[in-house]
Design a protein around this motif. Structure first.
Motif, PDB file in Angstrom:
ATOM      1  N   PRO A   1      41.270  41.349  30.586  1.00  0.00           N
ATOM      2  CA  PRO A   1      42.063  40.959  31.758  1.00  0.00           C
ATOM      3  C   PRO A   1      41.732  39.538  32.215  1.00  0.00           C
ATOM      4  O   PRO A   1      40.596  39.075  32.109  1.00  0.00           O
ATOM      5  N   CYS A   2      42.746  38.851  32.724  1.00  0.00           N
ATOM      6  CA  CYS A   2      42.558  37.479  33.189  1.00  0.00           C
ATOM      7  C   CYS A   2      43.688  37.128  34.158  1.00  0.00           C
ATOM      8  O   CYS A   2      44.618  37.908  34.369  1.00  0.00           O
ATOM      9  N   VAL A   3      43.588  35.944  34.745  1.00  0.00           N
ATOM     10  CA  VAL A   3      44.668  35.361  35.538  1.00  0.00           C
ATOM     11  C   VAL A   3      45.119  34.098  34.823  1.00  0.00           C
ATOM     12  O   VAL A   3      44.291  33.271  34.424  1.00  0.00           O
TER      13      VAL A   3
ATOM     14  N   LEU B   1      46.281  33.161  43.681  1.00  0.00           N
ATOM     15  CA  LEU B   1      45.921  33.779  42.405  1.00  0.00           C
ATOM     16  C   LEU B   1      44.445  33.552  42.072  1.00  0.00           C
ATOM     17  O   LEU B   1      43.779  34.437  41.523  1.00  0.00           O
ATOM     18  N   MET B   2      43.930  32.361  42.379  1.00  0.00           N
ATOM     19  CA  MET B   2      42.510  32.096  42.122  1.00  0.00           C
ATOM     20  C   MET B   2      41.620  32.955  43.014  1.00  0.00           C
ATOM     21  O   MET B   2      40.559  33.427  42.577  1.00  0.00           O
ATOM     22  N   ASP B   3      42.025  33.162  44.262  1.00  0.00           N
ATOM     23  CA  ASP B   3      41.275  34.061  45.145  1.00  0.00           C
ATOM     24  C   ASP B   3      41.247  35.476  44.566  1.00  0.00           C
ATOM     25  O   ASP B   3      40.215  36.159  44.596  1.00  0.00           O
ATOM     26  N   LEU B   4      42.377  35.905  44.033  1.00  0.00           N
ATOM     27  CA  LEU B   4      42.460  37.223  43.414  1.00  0.00           C
ATOM     28  C   LEU B   4      41.521  37.313  42.216  1.00  0.00           C
ATOM     29  O   LEU B   4      40.794  38.308  42.040  1.00  0.00           O
ATOM     30  N   ALA B   5      41.513  36.267  41.392  1.00  0.00           N
ATOM     31  CA  ALA B   5      40.632  36.241  40.222  1.00  0.00           C
ATOM     32  C   ALA B   5      39.169  36.293  40.634  1.00  0.00           C
ATOM     33  O   ALA B   5      38.356  36.997  40.020  1.00  0.00           O
ATOM     34  N   HIS B   6      38.815  35.542  41.682  1.00  0.00           N
ATOM     35  CA  HIS B   6      37.430  35.513  42.168  1.00  0.00           C
ATOM     36  C   HIS B   6      37.012  36.900  42.682  1.00  0.00           C
ATOM     37  O   HIS B   6      35.907  37.364  42.397  1.00  0.00           O
TER      38      HIS B   6
END
Length: 320
Positions: A109-111, A143-148
């Protein structure tokens, strides 16, 4: 096939070869032209190799902008599975110049986030030619917040002439959005890798490419400003873009020497536009290699390394 200005001799040779084969197909008699056509193919192959062996910065700029190069959507469709796009910045709206969402890369999984230019008149207008507005950068931040939060690596695909400079974008805080997106890249405690797949223009590209690892396709460009913009500002003459391209050091080869990027991804002979599938495969292999280098790193170490990487920029010179 769209031919660039410097490829005109190549277009003539390849056109003649195709004309011979078309003549043979239409002729009622058996016309054997394959020998002549094959000779023209060899000649065009040699010329293509000569043309691309030593492209100057302006010609590389033209290749990077080639309309037939694979775009962000092409890479996502080919390299990622279970791609689920996420839309909107939860403040104003959705920006179609930026696409991104959850996906799987090599079944992990990734963003993924990237600029999409479009591939014909209708889609280019829809995607605003890859020039993001503030809501595009704020979508990327979301999206980066979600990934973090979920400890997912972030992969960005950069292909933009620059951020959109229109009145509405400025009214909605374009510069602030770019700055906060760049800041968010520096703050997230997950692996962040970026690939310049075409144009990397100005802060609009930096906001996605402030990464642990940065790779560029062989004939892509990455610069603080376009050659035309630079020439207009310095010499009040956009026609001096060739001179500006030389001065900007915008090629992958120069930027690797300067320490701005980490890797150069080889393109098929004649550029990614001549064999998109091979170019996409090469990018996928490089993304996998960069993620493998960062696998298992602690969040604090990833953040520290990323910040130091950008603090160190400017310490290298092209002067021997």
């Amino acid at each position: 096939m769209v031919y660039l200005d410097f490829e005109k001799p190549l277009a003539d040779i390849e056109g003649k070869a195709e004309e011979l084969r078309a003549l043979a197909r239409k002729s009622e008699n058996t016309v054997d032209v394959e020998k002549e056509a094959t000779a023209l193919d060899r000649k065009s192959s040699d010329l293509l190799r000569d043309l691309y062996r030593s492209l100057d910065p302006w010609r590389k700029t033209q290749v990077a902008r080639h309309p037939d190069r694979p775009h962000c959507r092409d890479y996502i469709d080919a390299l990622f599975t279970e791609y689920t796009p996420l839309a909107g910045d939860r403040a104003f709206g959705d920006d179609h110049a930026v696409m991104g969402g959850l996906a799987r890369f090599n079944d992990a999984p990734c963003v993924v986030i990237g600029h999409e230019k479009g591939n014909d008149t209708k889609t280019r207008i829809h995607h605003n030619f890859g020039m993001a507005r503030p809501e595009g950068y704020r979508k990327a931040i979301r999206l980066m917040d979600l990934a973090h939060r979920f400890r997912l690596p972030v992969i960005t695909l950069v292909d933009t002439p620059g951020a959109y400079p229109g009145k509405g974008a400025e009214e909605r805080g374009q510069s602030e959005a770019i700055a906060r997106c760049t800041q968010k890249c520096l703050e997230i405690g997950v692996p962040l890798v970026s690939v310049i797949i075409g144009e990397g223009g100005s802060g609009g590209a930096v906001a996605f490419a402030t990464a642990n690892r940065i790779a560029m396709l062989e004939h892509s460009i990455y610069s603080v400003i376009s050659p035309e913009g630079c020439a207009s500002i310095l010499w009040k003459d956009a026609e001096r873009m060739r001179e500006a391209a030389e001065a900007l050091r915008l090629t992958a080869q120069d930027l690797r020497k300067l320490g701005v990027i980490d890797r150069i991804i080889a393109e098929p002979m004649g550029g990614a536009q001549r064999d998109p599938a091979a170019a996409i495969q090469a990018v996928g292999a490089e993304i996998a290699a960069m993620l493998a280098e960062l696998d298992g790193r602690k969040p604090a170490d990833l953040i520290k390394e990323r910040r130091q990487k950008f603090l160190d920029m400017g310490s290298k010179s092209l002067v021997a």
